[in-house]
Scaffold this motif. Structure first.
Motif, short mmCIF file in Angstrom:
data_model
loop_
_atom_site.label_atom_id
_atom_site.label_comp_id
_atom_site.label_asym_id
_atom_site.label_seq_id
_atom_site.Cartn_x
_atom_site.Cartn_y
_atom_site.Cartn_z
N ARG A 189 -6.14 12.81 -2.81
CA ARG A 189 -5.41 11.70 -2.21
C ARG A 189 -5.74 10.44 -2.99
NH1 ARG A 189 -3.22 10.15 2.75
NH2 ARG A 189 -3.78 12.13 3.66
N GLN A 190 -4.74 9.64 -3.20
CA GLN A 190 -4.94 8.33 -3.81
C GLN A 190 -4.06 7.33 -3.08
OE1 GLN A 190 -3.77 8.36 -7.95
NE2 GLN A 190 -2.70 10.28 -7.69
N VAL A 191 -4.55 6.11 -3.01
CA VAL A 191 -3.82 5.04 -2.36
C VAL A 191 -3.75 3.89 -3.36
CG1 VAL A 191 -3.84 3.38 -0.47
CG2 VAL A 191 -4.55 5.73 -0.04
N THR A 192 -2.60 3.28 -3.46
CA THR A 192 -2.42 2.15 -4.37
C THR A 192 -2.32 0.88 -3.55
OG1 THR A 192 -1.30 3.57 -5.96
CG2 THR A 192 -1.00 1.20 -6.22
N VAL A 193 -3.13 -0.11 -3.93
CA VAL A 193 -3.16 -1.41 -3.26
C VAL A 193 -2.86 -2.47 -4.31
CG1 VAL A 193 -4.59 -3.07 -1.99
CG2 VAL A 193 -4.89 -0.61 -1.60
N ALA A 194 -2.01 -3.43 -3.96
CA ALA A 194 -1.72 -4.52 -4.88
C ALA A 194 -2.88 -5.51 -4.86
CB ALA A 194 -0.42 -5.23 -4.49
N VAL A 195 -3.47 -5.73 -6.03
CA VAL A 195 -4.57 -6.68 -6.18
C VAL A 195 -4.14 -7.68 -7.25
CG1 VAL A 195 -6.99 -6.98 -6.84
CG2 VAL A 195 -6.28 -4.93 -5.57
N VAL A 225 0.86 -1.17 0.00
CA VAL A 225 0.00 0.00 0.00
C VAL A 225 0.89 1.22 0.00
CG1 VAL A 225 -1.75 1.26 1.29
CG2 VAL A 225 -1.76 -1.23 1.32
N SER A 226 0.60 2.16 -0.89
CA SER A 226 1.34 3.42 -0.89
C SER A 226 0.33 4.55 -0.93
CB SER A 226 2.30 3.51 -2.08
OG SER A 226 1.58 3.51 -3.29
N SER A 227 0.70 5.70 -0.38
CA SER A 227 -0.22 6.83 -0.30
C SER A 227 0.43 8.05 -0.92
CB SER A 227 -0.55 7.11 1.17
OG SER A 227 -1.43 8.19 1.27
N ASN A 228 -0.39 8.86 -1.59
CA ASN A 228 0.09 10.09 -2.21
C ASN A 228 -0.93 11.17 -1.90
OD1 ASN A 228 0.90 12.16 -3.85
ND2 ASN A 228 0.08 11.25 -5.71
N CYS A 229 -0.51 12.19 -1.17
CA CYS A 229 -1.44 13.26 -0.85
C CYS A 229 -0.73 14.59 -1.02
CB CYS A 229 -1.94 13.13 0.58
SG CYS A 229 -3.12 14.44 1.01
N ALA A 230 -1.36 15.49 -1.76
CA ALA A 230 -0.84 16.84 -1.93
C ALA A 230 -1.90 17.81 -1.45
CB ALA A 230 -0.50 17.09 -3.40
N ALA A 231 -1.48 19.01 -1.08
CA ALA A 231 -2.45 20.02 -0.66
C ALA A 231 -3.39 20.30 -1.81
CB ALA A 231 -1.71 21.29 -0.25
N ALA A 232 -4.65 20.52 -1.50
CA ALA A 232 -5.65 20.76 -2.54
C ALA A 232 -6.32 22.10 -2.32
CB ALA A 232 -6.68 19.64 -2.53
N PRO A 233 -5.60 23.21 -2.62
CA PRO A 233 -6.18 24.52 -2.37
C PRO A 233 -7.32 24.85 -3.32
CG PRO A 233 -4.08 24.75 -3.48
CD PRO A 233 -4.27 23.29 -3.17
N GLU A 234 -7.30 24.31 -4.51
CA GLU A 234 -8.30 24.58 -5.54
C GLU A 234 -9.25 23.40 -5.65
OE1 GLU A 234 -10.41 26.62 -8.13
OE2 GLU A 234 -8.63 27.45 -7.19
N GLU A 249 -9.83 5.74 3.70
CA GLU A 249 -8.85 6.82 3.80
C GLU A 249 -9.08 7.90 2.76
OE1 GLU A 249 -4.04 7.57 3.33
OE2 GLU A 249 -4.81 5.52 3.34
N VAL A 250 -9.17 7.51 1.50
CA VAL A 250 -9.27 8.53 0.45
C VAL A 250 -10.60 9.27 0.50
CG1 VAL A 250 -7.61 7.39 -1.07
CG2 VAL A 250 -10.05 6.95 -1.39
N ASN A 251 -11.67 8.58 0.89
CA ASN A 251 -12.97 9.25 0.92
C ASN A 251 -13.15 10.13 2.15
OD1 ASN A 251 -14.66 8.56 -1.52
ND2 ASN A 251 -13.75 6.60 -0.97
N LEU A 252 -12.68 9.68 3.30
CA LEU A 252 -12.75 10.55 4.48
C LEU A 252 -11.87 11.78 4.29
CD1 LEU A 252 -12.82 8.04 7.48
CD2 LEU A 252 -14.72 9.28 6.43
N ASP A 253 -10.69 11.59 3.69
CA ASP A 253 -9.81 12.72 3.41
C ASP A 253 -10.48 13.69 2.44
OD1 ASP A 253 -7.05 13.97 3.55
OD2 ASP A 253 -7.28 13.69 1.39
N PHE A 254 -11.09 13.15 1.39
CA PHE A 254 -11.77 14.00 0.41
C PHE A 254 -12.88 14.82 1.08
CE2 PHE A 254 -15.37 14.72 -2.41
CZ PHE A 254 -14.77 15.51 -3.38
N PHE A 255 -13.70 14.15 1.89
CA PHE A 255 -14.81 14.88 2.52
C PHE A 255 -14.31 15.91 3.52
CE2 PHE A 255 -17.26 11.37 0.74
CZ PHE A 255 -18.26 12.10 0.12
#
Length: 155
Positions: A23-29, A6-15, A112-118
């Protein structure tokens, strides 16, 4: 058995319109990286109809006893598996064939990605919209009740 990566990538989202900053998270499937991003409009209805709110609540309880967690994930005739399929854009057959560790990683990533988005994007957008709508309603002579969904013309 290998652990899911699992890897995570998050950058500030001022706009709010800058989708590249989400935010996006990559999971090996099945040994391949699969990117998990916040739900899109086309996914909201099916996600919620399949118990998505319960899936997100389940994701916030990690870590818990794995057997209890997996029992909850698989209850209701697999509704939460369907919600996970909708949220990840993975076919139901792929979700059903995953080991417990991958299902946990996928659920955690969706949460993670949805709670962060909201928290970072949707809530501030809703607050700003409410402020603008209240101001516009007042200019037009409408009174918006604090907790009601109806507006009435003030005399």
């Amino acid at each position: 058995m290998t652990e899911p990566s699992v890897s995570s990538n998050c950058a500030a989202a001022p706009e709010p319109t800058a989708s590249a900053d989400l935010r996006q998270v990559t999971v090996a499937v099945d040994g391949k990286p699969h990117r998990i991003t916040p739900l899109k409009g086309r996914q909201f209805g099916p996600f919620m109809a399949q118990g998505g709110e319960r899936l997100l609540a389940l994701g916030t309880t990690l870590p818990v006893q794995a057997t209890a967690w997996l029992a909850t994930l698989s209850e209701q005739d697999g509704k939460l598996f369907h919600a996970l399929s909708v949220a990840t854009d993975l076919p139901m057959s792929v979700i059903e064939d995953q080991q417990a560790d991958v299902l946990i990683a996928l659920t955690a990533a969706v949460t993670e990605v949805n709670l962060d988005f909201f928290a970072q994007r949707a809530a501030p957008t809703l607050v700003a919209a409410r402020i603008r709508l209240v101001a516009a309603a007042k200019r037009l002579g409408f009174e918006l009740p604090a907790k009601s969904s109806t507006a009435r013309l003030s005399s």
